[in-house]
Design a protein around this motif. Structure first.
Motif, PDB file in Angstrom:
ATOM      1  N   GLY A  21       0.823  -1.209   0.000  1.00 19.60           N
ATOM      2  CA  GLY A  21       0.000   0.000   0.000  1.00 19.60           C
ATOM      3  C   GLY A  21       0.857   1.259   0.000  1.00 19.60           C
ATOM      4  O   GLY A  21       0.569   2.227  -0.713  1.00 19.60           O
ATOM      5  N   LEU A  22       1.935   1.247   0.790  1.00 19.36           N
ATOM      6  CA  LEU A  22       2.853   2.381   0.813  1.00 19.36           C
ATOM      7  C   LEU A  22       3.555   2.537  -0.531  1.00 19.36           C
ATOM      8  O   LEU A  22       3.856   3.660  -0.955  1.00 19.36           O
ATOM      9  N   ALA A  23       3.814   1.409  -1.213  1.00 20.54           N
ATOM     10  CA  ALA A  23       4.447   1.473  -2.536  1.00 20.54           C
ATOM     11  C   ALA A  23       3.542   2.192  -3.525  1.00 20.54           C
ATOM     12  O   ALA A  23       4.014   2.942  -4.392  1.00 20.54           O
ATOM     13  N   VAL A  24       2.237   1.971  -3.415  1.00 18.70           N
ATOM     14  CA  VAL A  24       1.288   2.683  -4.279  1.00 18.70           C
ATOM     15  C   VAL A  24       1.364   4.183  -4.009  1.00 18.70           C
ATOM     16  O   VAL A  24       1.450   4.997  -4.935  1.00 18.70           O
ATOM     17  N   LEU A  25       1.355   4.564  -2.732  1.00 13.75           N
ATOM     18  CA  LEU A  25       1.439   5.981  -2.386  1.00 13.75           C
ATOM     19  C   LEU A  25       2.758   6.586  -2.859  1.00 13.75           C
ATOM     20  O   LEU A  25       2.786   7.704  -3.374  1.00 13.75           O
ATOM     21  N   ARG A  26       3.837   5.845  -2.677  1.00 14.53           N
ATOM     22  CA  ARG A  26       5.153   6.355  -3.091  1.00 14.53           C
ATOM     23  C   ARG A  26       5.197   6.561  -4.605  1.00 14.53           C
ATOM     24  O   ARG A  26       5.729   7.559  -5.104  1.00 14.53           O
ATOM     25  N   LEU A  27       4.627   5.616  -5.332  1.00 14.30           N
ATOM     26  CA  LEU A  27       4.602   5.725  -6.790  1.00 14.30           C
ATOM     27  C   LEU A  27       3.791   6.937  -7.231  1.00 14.30           C
ATOM     28  O   LEU A  27       4.230   7.712  -8.089  1.00 14.30           O
ATOM     29  N   LEU A  28       2.616   7.136  -6.640  1.00  9.89           N
ATOM     30  CA  LEU A  28       1.784   8.279  -7.007  1.00  9.89           C
ATOM     31  C   LEU A  28       2.434   9.601  -6.608  1.00  9.89           C
ATOM     32  O   LEU A  28       2.248  10.615  -7.280  1.00  9.89           O
ATOM     33  N   THR A  29       3.216   9.583  -5.531  1.00  8.79           N
ATOM     34  CA  THR A  29       3.970  10.777  -5.140  1.00  8.79           C
ATOM     35  C   THR A  29       4.996  11.131  -6.205  1.00  8.79           C
ATOM     36  O   THR A  29       5.170  12.304  -6.571  1.00  8.79           O
ATOM     37  N   GLN A  30       5.674  10.116  -6.726  1.00 12.40           N
ATOM     38  CA  GLN A  30       6.699  10.342  -7.747  1.00 12.40           C
ATOM     39  C   GLN A  30       6.091  10.825  -9.061  1.00 12.40           C
ATOM     40  O   GLN A  30       6.668  11.670  -9.750  1.00 12.40           O
TER      41      GLN A  30
ATOM     42  N   GLY B 267      17.914   6.512   5.526  1.00  5.68           N
ATOM     43  CA  GLY B 267      18.387   5.138   5.409  1.00  5.68           C
ATOM     44  C   GLY B 267      19.499   5.024   4.393  1.00  5.68           C
ATOM     45  O   GLY B 267      20.524   5.690   4.474  1.00  5.68           O
ATOM     46  N   TYR B 268      19.301   4.154   3.405  1.00  6.86           N
ATOM     47  CA  TYR B 268      20.285   3.960   2.343  1.00  6.86           C
ATOM     48  C   TYR B 268      19.926   4.754   1.088  1.00  6.86           C
ATOM     49  O   TYR B 268      20.419   4.458   0.006  1.00  6.86           O
ATOM     50  N   GLU B 269      19.079   5.760   1.272  1.00  7.02           N
ATOM     51  CA  GLU B 269      18.638   6.573   0.142  1.00  7.02           C
ATOM     52  C   GLU B 269      18.737   8.056   0.464  1.00  7.02           C
ATOM     53  O   GLU B 269      18.878   8.450   1.619  1.00  7.02           O
ATOM     54  N   SER B 270      18.633   8.859  -0.579  1.00  7.55           N
ATOM     55  CA  SER B 270      18.393  10.289  -0.399  1.00  7.55           C
ATOM     56  C   SER B 270      17.067  10.594  -1.079  1.00  7.55           C
ATOM     57  O   SER B 270      16.755  10.027  -2.136  1.00  7.55           O
ATOM     58  N   ILE B 271      16.278  11.476  -0.462  1.00  7.16           N
ATOM     59  CA  ILE B 271      14.965  11.841  -1.002  1.00  7.16           C
ATOM     60  C   ILE B 271      15.013  13.301  -1.442  1.00  7.16           C
ATOM     61  O   ILE B 271      15.320  14.187  -0.636  1.00  7.16           O
ATOM     62  N   CYS B 272      14.733  13.539  -2.694  1.00  8.64           N
ATOM     63  CA  CYS B 272      14.758  14.905  -3.231  1.00  8.64           C
ATOM     64  C   CYS B 272      13.574  15.695  -2.685  1.00  8.64           C
ATOM     65  O   CYS B 272      12.423  15.262  -2.801  1.00  8.64           O
ATOM     66  N   LEU B 273      13.867  16.854  -2.085  1.00  7.44           N
ATOM     67  CA  LEU B 273      12.809  17.719  -1.562  1.00  7.44           C
ATOM     68  C   LEU B 273      12.522  18.905  -2.463  1.00  7.44           C
ATOM     69  O   LEU B 273      11.421  19.450  -2.442  1.00  7.44           O
TER      70      LEU B 273
ATOM     71  N   LYS C 245      13.021  14.847  -9.707  1.00  6.75           N
ATOM     72  CA  LYS C 245      11.988  15.789  -9.275  1.00  6.75           C
ATOM     73  C   LYS C 245      11.718  15.569  -7.790  1.00  6.75           C
ATOM     74  O   LYS C 245      12.053  14.506  -7.240  1.00  6.75           O
ATOM     75  N   PRO C 246      11.137  16.548  -7.107  1.00  5.18           N
ATOM     76  CA  PRO C 246      10.822  16.373  -5.696  1.00  5.18           C
ATOM     77  C   PRO C 246      10.007  15.110  -5.444  1.00  5.18           C
ATOM     78  O   PRO C 246       9.063  14.804  -6.165  1.00  5.18           O
ATOM     79  N   GLY C 247      10.409  14.378  -4.413  1.00  3.25           N
ATOM     80  CA  GLY C 247       9.761  13.113  -4.079  1.00  3.25           C
ATOM     81  C   GLY C 247      10.527  11.902  -4.570  1.00  3.25           C
ATOM     82  O   GLY C 247      10.307  10.784  -4.085  1.00  3.25           O
ATOM     83  N   ASP C 248      11.425  12.085  -5.535  1.00  5.40           N
ATOM     84  CA  ASP C 248      12.213  10.957  -6.038  1.00  5.40           C
ATOM     85  C   ASP C 248      13.209  10.488  -4.985  1.00  5.40           C
ATOM     86  O   ASP C 248      13.743  11.278  -4.206  1.00  5.40           O
ATOM     87  N   ARG C 249      13.482   9.186  -5.001  1.00  9.01           N
ATOM     88  CA  ARG C 249      14.396   8.574  -4.045  1.00  9.01           C
ATOM     89  C   ARG C 249      15.553   7.946  -4.818  1.00  9.01           C
ATOM     90  O   ARG C 249      15.330   7.250  -5.809  1.00  9.01           O
TER      91      ARG C 249
END
Length: 287
Positions: free
Chosen positions: A41-50, A139-145, A160-164
Motif C-alpha cells: 500500500g505504501l508502494a502505491v502511495l510512493r509511486l503516485l507521489t513520484q 536510510g540507504y537513500e536520499s529523497i529529493c525535496l 523531481k521532488p519526491g524521487d528517491r
C-alpha cells in the motif's frame, strides 16, 4: 558567476524512461502478510507521489509495481476509501488524495532544513544557470525535496521532488555516502548491490569507491554521467549543527558545462553553501 549566452530559444529537458518499479526504500526482509500488505500500500502511495498530479491508470500502477491486478485493485480501493488516493472516473487515473496532503502538512516541520536552505538554493540556481537539487538522507537513500532551475536553456530534469535515489547513485547521494563511516559505506553498498546492478549498472562498487575517495579529497563529488551519460553533476553533503550528514545540495548540467575547472568552482561554491547552512541551523537551534 557569469552566465553563458543562450544559444537556444527553447528548453530541452533531459529525462530517462520511468523505471518499471519505484526505487525500494530499504532492503527486503522476511515479513508477515500484514506487513507485506502495508508495504505494498505504501508502494502505491510512493509511486503516485513520484508521478505527481497527472496520476496513473490501474494498468500502469500494476505494471510499475510488478504486482497482479487483483492485488492493486484491492490496495487502491482501500486507499480511495480512506481518502489517501482519489480516483478520477472520467480519465480512470488515480492520484494522491486529501489525507495524503494532510500527512504531508503534518510532517512539514520535520523538513525545517529545506526551508532554511531555500534562499541559498535559489541563489545557486541563479548564479550557475543550472539545476539545483536539495535532498535529505533517509536510510540507504536520499529523497529529493526541491529542484530549482537556472536560466540556461538546456535543463536537467532527471530528478523531481519526491524521487528517491540510492546512496552512491548521483552526485548528492554519493557525497552523502562519502560522509558516512567506512563501515556504513560497506553496509550500504552490500545492501544495495543487486538494485544498482539491475538499474544503474555503471554505479559499481569500484566506481563508487573511487568517487568516495575523490569526494573526501576535494570536499565535493563530481558524478561523470553515471546515471545518464550526458547528465553530469556536482554535489556536497550538508551537516547538522552536531556534525552529522543530513542532506545534500547538487548542481546538475549537461556534460559540456561541467569541465574540470567549472566543476571545481561550483564544488567550492557548494561547500561554502553547506557550511553556511550548518551555521544557520546552529543559530536557529540556539535562538
Amino acid at each position: 558567476m557569469a552566465q553563458q549566452q543562450k544559444a537556444q530559444p527553447k528548453t530541452t529537458q533531459q529525462k530517462t524512461p520511468p523505471p518499471k518499479t519505484p526505487p525500494p526504500h530499504s532492503v527486503e526482509t522476511a515479513q508477515t502478510g500484514g506487513a507485506q500488505t502495508l508495504r505494498r500500500g505504501l508502494a502505491v502511495l510512493r509511486l503516485l507521489t513520484q508521478i505527481g498530479p497527472s496520476g496513473l491508470r490501474m494498468l500502469e500502477i500494476t505494471r510499475r509495481l510488478d504486482l497482479n491486478k487483483a492485488t492493486v485493485i484491492r490496495l487502491t480501493k482501500t486507499l480511495v476509501e480512506e481518502g489517501f488516493v482519489l480516483h478520477d472516473r472520467q480519465s480512470g487515473r488515480y492520484r494522491l488524495g486529501p489525507e495524503a496532503f494532510a500527512v504531508g502538512l503534518a510532517a512539514e516541520a520535520s523538513y525545517e532544513l529545506q526551508r532554511l536552505a531555500a534562499p541559498t538554493l535559489r541563489a545557486l540556481a541563479n548564479e550557475s544557470g543550472d539545476t539545483v537539487f536539495f535532498a535529505v538522507l533517509h536510510g540507504y537513500e536520499s529523497i529529493c525535496l526541491s529542484r530549482d532551475e537556472g536560466d540556461f536553456p538546456i535543463r536537467n530534469q532527471l530528478i523531481k521532488p519526491g524521487d528517491r535515489w540510492l546512496l552512491g547513485v548521483g552526485a548528492g547521494a554519493t557525497a552523502l555516502l562519502a560522509a558516512l563511516s567506512d563501515k556504513e559505506i560497506e553496509d550500504a553498498l552490500a545492501r544495495t548491490a543487486e538494485i544498482r546492478a539491475r538499474r544503474f549498472p555503471r554505479c559499481t562498487d569500484a566506481v563508487i569507491h573511487k568517487l568516495i575517495a575523490e569526494t573526501r579529497e576535494w570536499g565535493y563529488c563530481v558524478n561523470p554521467g553515471l546515471v545518464l551519460e550526458d547528465s553530469w553533476a556536482v554535489g556536497v553533503a550538508v551537516y547538522d549543527f552536531e556534525g552529522r550528514p543530513v542532506a545534500s545540495i547538487s548542481i546538475a548540467a549537461i556534460k559540456s558545462r561541467l569541465g574540470a575547472s567549472r566543476s571545481a568552482i561550483l564544488g567550492n561554491r557548494l561547500m561554502l553553501a553547506s557550511r553556511a547552512l550548518t551555521e544557520l541551523q546552529a543559530r536557529e537551534k540556539s535562538a
